[in-house]
Scaffold this motif. Structure first.
Motif, PDB file in Angstrom:
ATOM      1  N   GLY A   5       0.821  -1.210   0.000  1.00  0.00           N
ATOM      2  CA  GLY A   5       0.000   0.000   0.000  1.00  0.00           C
ATOM      3  C   GLY A   5       0.844   1.245   0.000  1.00  0.00           C
ATOM      4  N   LYS A   6       0.181   2.361   0.322  1.00  0.00           N
ATOM      5  CA  LYS A   6       0.900   3.638   0.347  1.00  0.00           C
ATOM      6  C   LYS A   6       0.513   4.426   1.593  1.00  0.00           C
ATOM      7  CE  LYS A   6      -2.505   6.266  -2.227  1.00  0.00           C
ATOM      8  NZ  LYS A   6      -2.770   7.284  -3.189  1.00  0.00           N
ATOM      9  N   ASN A  98      -3.345  -1.366  -1.326  1.00  0.00           N
ATOM     10  CA  ASN A  98      -3.637  -1.362  -2.757  1.00  0.00           C
ATOM     11  C   ASN A  98      -4.892  -2.178  -3.050  1.00  0.00           C
ATOM     12  OD1 ASN A  98      -1.340   0.178  -3.272  1.00  0.00           O
ATOM     13  ND2 ASN A  98      -0.065  -1.635  -3.449  1.00  0.00           N
TER      14      ASN A  98
END
Length: 188
Positions: A5-6, A98
């Protein structure tokens, strides 16, 4: 964590005058006190249409990044609500998966508050009078993830235990009230 993810920042460029009215945001206390965000515990902040601020989505993990003690840094909470346009306060950062095929949001609520995860985060707190957690140090950490099937089993078991604890807390409060009532009657 950057493979799954981020990370994103909370509110920026705000002063004390901006708070109290406007658009809803998740408070530090909400993240700190709850494994799952309580949508009734929100604050309000003025945000103009021209501002670029990050909003929270379903399944986002929210982390505290600043506190007076290193043990209170990196406390997490998961947002499982469906409200749109919620912002995150500036003393927190968010992490957005994500997709949910490798890691489920409900499991993350338990995983990121576990002893093992806290042990991983604690040494990352930096400071002397105020401790901070930097996303870049945090982002490079790795940890083991069970299969989604096992995550669901673990989550179901821990949900049952959490529910039982809530019931026991309610019983405890009720018994304390009953005790107080009986003691008052005894001394009248």
């Amino acid at each position: 964590m950057t493979e799954l993810g981020k990370f994103y920042n909370g509110l920026s460029g705000k002063s004390g005058d901006d708070f109290g009215s406007g658009k809803p945001y998740i408070t530090y206390v909400n993240v700190y006190q709850n494994n799952i965000i309580d949508e009734s515990m929100i604050g309000y902040v003025k945000i103009s249409n021209e501002e670029k601020q990050n909003t929270i989505n379903y399944g986002d993990v929210l982390f505290t990044i600043s506190s007076e003690t290193p043990r209170e840094v990196g406390i997490s909470s998961i947002y499982l609500g469906r409200s749109q346009g919620l912002y995150l306060n500036s003393f927190c950062f968010g992490y957005r998966l994500n997709d949910f095929t490798i890691l489920t949001p409900q499991y993350m609520a338990y995983c990121f508050s576990s002893y093992q995860f806290r042990k991983l985060v604690y040494p990352l707190a930096q400071g002397s009078t105020r401790f901070n957690l930097h996303m870049s140090h945090f982002a490079n950490k790795k940890f083991k993830i069970p299969t989604v099937q096992n995550q669901l089993k673990i989550q179901k078991l821990l949900d049952s235990i959490s529910e039982k604890l809530q019931i026991e807390k309610l019983i405890h409060v009720s018994l304390k009230e009953q005790k107080s009532f009986l003691l008052k009657k005894l001394f009248i």
